[in-house]
Design an enzyme around this catalytic site. Sequence first.
Site: not given
Ligand code: PLP
Length: 409
Positions: A128, A223, A251
Amino acid sequence: MPGGVNSPVRAFGNVNSTPIFIKRASGAYLHDVDGNDYVDFIGSWGPMILGHSNPKIIKAIKDQADLGTSYGAPTEAETSIGELIRSVMPSIEKIRMVNSGTEATMSCIRLARGYTGRNKIIKFTGCYHGHVDSLLIKAGSGVSTFGLPDSPGIPEELARHTISVPFNDINAFLEVFESIKSELAAVIIEPIAGNMGFIPGDKDFLETLRIKTHENGSVLIFDEVMTGFRVSLGGAQELYGITPDLTALGKVIGGGLPVGAFGGKAEIMNFLAPEGPVYQAGTLSGNPLAVAAGKCLINELIKTNPYDELEANANYLLTNIKDEINKEIPFSFNQIGGMFGFFFANEFPNNFDDVVASSDKYFESFFKDCLNQGIYFAPSKYEAGFISTKHTKKILDEVINKVKVIYGT
Ligand SMILES: *Cc1c(COP(=O)(O)O)cnc(C)c1O
């Protein structure tokens, strides 16, 4: 509000339940509006690595609030959070702050396309990357099938540019790579996946992505929105010894305030406006409150380097939970730094299909029984677990004892 929530997983739909509403949080605990306490293994999906309401972070936010909450102009604090991040993640030669992980990955994709002059993206099934149009794509029935939209609202013309390949499958990747390499702008991956439960990438798989994208002039995007400052100071890229071209963060780096960032090779980042032609902007980007919280948290993490301790504690928790669960119930787990995952499956999953095959029934009853006992795990088998430095041995032993009661062992 649709579903009563502002982000879908919070609705507890995966476990046929309804959410608890939170009033406040402290250390390892959440306290709900009905007066119940929970040991929290979500930690706001990562940022609360030093526990909730950390006094130093709260003070940093309050001190900044006294000086103003937003200027729409540059600050020294933005430079210093950039330098802090670069000091532990050297692949990030240049950085830009944004307001969420979604913004970070979205901007990486646009930048990669602008830099390479190509359009196609390879992602991996079960990873994701936020709710970005180009990234909300899952695999079709065959790996060489062009992607179909995962969500209505994404034009097929756009979805067609994203191909999803099974995670940890070198041959499937190579097959797709060879067929589209002249058009391939970027490969994006969670090197340690945290959005199909918790599944570390295989080292040779990740190395293959690095070698092939490099040969082909395509951009490799890690990511690390979830893994950055969660699995180790330098993220998954440090643990694997692999240098991506671009990294997306979020995060943890916001200390619990809304933040994202992306960065990487200067040569690529220089394509961003105002230095280059690829446009990206944000009214609240580098917001002083968020940067103050993030800087404070990152400084604490650099000072204390808690990752070995977090990993040992997560292992202690999961080893003991496995011991307490009835022996006929399949259970497997893994952990790295402050992230962990468990599955009701005999073999620890290696990709999305393995996760799908793990038991929903056992997961749902485990989740509900734990919640009733004041233990708050993520409400879906497709989410990771998070532990903080405030989850002491004493608290973990209480959790283990409650699991013992649940299974009557
Ligand atoms: C949480 C997350 C996102 C999206 O971040 P948001 O701050 O919720 O938009 C993208 N990539 C990964 C791997 C994530 O865990």
